[in-house]
Design an enzyme around this catalytic site. Structure first.
Site, PDB file in Angstrom:
ATOM      1  N   ARG A  82     -90.719  30.072 -48.145  1.00  0.00           N
ATOM      2  CA  ARG A  82     -90.609  30.008 -49.412  1.00  0.00           C
ATOM      3  C   ARG A  82     -90.593  28.842 -50.027  1.00  0.00           C
ATOM      4  NH1 ARG A  82     -87.124  34.411 -47.674  1.00  0.00           N
ATOM      5  NH2 ARG A  82     -87.599  36.466 -48.271  1.00  0.00           N
ATOM      6  N   LYS A 122     -83.261  33.962 -49.032  1.00  0.00           N
ATOM      7  CA  LYS A 122     -83.162  35.034 -49.872  1.00  0.00           C
ATOM      8  C   LYS A 122     -82.260  36.159 -49.470  1.00  0.00           C
ATOM      9  CE  LYS A 122     -85.897  38.072 -53.133  1.00  0.00           C
ATOM     10  NZ  LYS A 122     -87.225  38.433 -53.292  1.00  0.00           N
ATOM     11  N   HIS A 180     -96.780  30.275 -52.844  1.00  0.00           N
ATOM     12  CA  HIS A 180     -96.240  31.435 -52.414  1.00  0.00           C
ATOM     13  C   HIS A 180     -97.476  31.996 -51.505  1.00  0.00           C
ATOM     14  CE1 HIS A 180     -92.625  33.832 -51.692  1.00  0.00           C
ATOM     15  NE2 HIS A 180     -93.390  34.938 -51.819  1.00  0.00           N
ATOM     16  N   ARG A 187     -97.434  31.465 -48.043  1.00  0.00           N
ATOM     17  CA  ARG A 187     -96.432  32.531 -47.048  1.00  0.00           C
ATOM     18  C   ARG A 187     -97.056  33.934 -47.181  1.00  0.00           C
ATOM     19  NH1 ARG A 187     -91.002  33.997 -46.108  1.00  0.00           N
ATOM     20  NH2 ARG A 187     -90.554  35.923 -47.022  1.00  0.00           N
ATOM     21  N   HIS A 241     -87.755  39.516 -44.208  1.00  0.00           N
ATOM     22  CA  HIS A 241     -87.655  40.753 -44.995  1.00  0.00           C
ATOM     23  C   HIS A 241     -86.735  41.979 -44.631  1.00  0.00           C
ATOM     24  CE1 HIS A 241     -92.359  40.195 -46.357  1.00  0.00           C
ATOM     25  NE2 HIS A 241     -91.227  39.447 -47.199  1.00  0.00           N
ATOM     26  N   TYR A 278     -99.062  43.564 -46.139  1.00  0.00           N
ATOM     27  CA  TYR A 278    -100.014  42.816 -45.682  1.00  0.00           C
ATOM     28  C   TYR A 278    -101.206  43.630 -45.050  1.00  0.00           C
ATOM     29  CZ  TYR A 278     -96.824  39.256 -47.098  1.00  0.00           C
ATOM     30  OH  TYR A 278     -95.920  38.396 -47.712  1.00  0.00           O
TER      31      TYR A 278
END
Length: 362
Positions: free
Chosen positions: A217, A242, A308, A311, A334, A343
């Site tokens: 990120r 995150k 982004h 990524r 994640h 994805y």
């Protein structure tokens, strides 16, 4: 330092404050104001209109008035409202910090809570569940905000009532707006290569190579330290990503080569990997976003993509090359595999092997 008002020459008063562009813009709204560069202060006419204007434009700041001045400190209703809002938001901010939320979440929540309270023009304790519903409908229908934005606003409002005002019953029964599924914008390998190839600045090359090669990120890449690069194990340690979680991700040989060229040229040996303009700070996210946008224009990329997207492209390209989805999940940091599964919907893998029915009509 707040705003200090002192006695000046006849028919004028002195106004002193620490410089900020916003404060300067505000005082320029007063007719007859004058800057004195040698003394480093402003003067304004000692008139009722000028003084009232001064108190009004700086109502949300601490104002210290010389007792020898005949200035009434009775605030207007508008000024009192500004002062109340400032105090209220500070209370919310303090609670957010105590709950150990990130600074970004703090800014987002404060913005939503301020807009919610200003819309109703009432104290939060006076607002009921129907007022929250009305505000959410305003966002969704009249302002046409996305479900994601509205969900974010609801989270902020719930935090206000549950944690600050301790009135959980107010919002507990409000359903969250259904979030639509939006597929990420992905660049092809050729497009990524083109973007990286147009970069001439060593620092810019190192940053964008890292973002793509490790799936970082933008907030993660700018806050990297030299010690986070493990060239022996070929890993990058992402600290407090995150969700305030640490993780390891890939260190590409190509990215490492770019990093070494950059660090040698800029003499980066310790501390922040990408220092900012001021001592002790790191590069801002906005700076990196501008670098990426400029590179896209130079590379002739027409897609609507942001930093982004590198990524997203990292994850998609790994998936297309057969990397297990769970490994990609860990590299990206994640929490939920479902987040990573999106994805699969943008990957060319398997889809490119399917032949269109039109091609059978020959």
């Amino acid at each position: 330092m707040g705003i200090e008002i002192k006695k000046g020459e006849e028919k004028e008063i002195i106004v002193e404050f620490d410089y900020t562009p916003e404060r300067v813009e505000k005082i320029k709204l007063i007719y007859g104001r004058q800057w004195h560069p040698e003394e480093k202060f402003w003067t304004i006419p000692y008139t009722k209109d000028a003084v009232n204007k001064l108190l009004d434009i700086f109502a949300n700041e601490e104002i210290v008035i010389d007792s020898s001045l005949n200035i009434e400190v009775n605030q207007t209703e508008k000024q009192l409202e500004k002062l109340w809002m400032r105090s209220f938001l500070q209370e919310v901010k303090d609670e957010i910090k105590l709950q150990n939320y990130s600074s970004k979440t703090c800014d987002v929540y404060l913005g939503h809570i301020r807009r919610y309270v200003e819309y109703h023009a009432k104290k939060p304790k006076e607002l009921k569940e129907n007022d929250v519903r009305e505000y959410l409908l305003l966002l969704l229908e009249k302002q046409e905000r996305s479900s994601g934005y509205t969900n974010q606003a609801l989270s902020a409002i719930k935090f206000l009532y549950n944690e600050v005002l301790e009135k959980e019953r107010v919002t507990v029964n409000i359903p969250r707006p259904k979030k639509g599924r939006k597929l990420p914008n992905v660049l092809s390998e050729e497009e990524v290569a083109e973007i990286l190839s147009v970069l001439k600045n060593y620092k810019h090359r190192a940053i964008l190579n890292l973002v793509y090669s490790a799936g970082l990120r933008v907030s993660e890449v700018v806050s990297l330290k030299v010690e986070d690069i493990d060239s022996e194990r070929m890993l990058i340690r992402v600290k407090q990503g995150k969700g305030k979680k640490d993780r390891y991700t890939l260190l590409s040989e190509v990215a490492l080569k770019e990093l070494r060229r950059y660090s040698k040229k800029y003499r980066i040996e310790e501390g922040w990997l990408f220092p900012g303009g001021k001592e002790g700070t790191y590069l801002t996210e906005r700076s990196v976003q501008r670098v990426f946008k400029k590179a896209c224009r130079k590379a002739g990329i027409k897609k609507e993509v942001g930093i982004h997207s590198l990524r997203h492209s990292f994850a998609t390209h790994l998936l297309e090359k057969g990397t297990d989805l769970r490994y990609i999940q860990k590299l990206l940091g994640h929490k939920n595999l479902k987040t990573t599964e999106r994805y699969t919907h943008v990957s060319k893998k398997n889809i490119e092997d399917i032949k269109s029915p039109l091609d059978y009509l020959d």
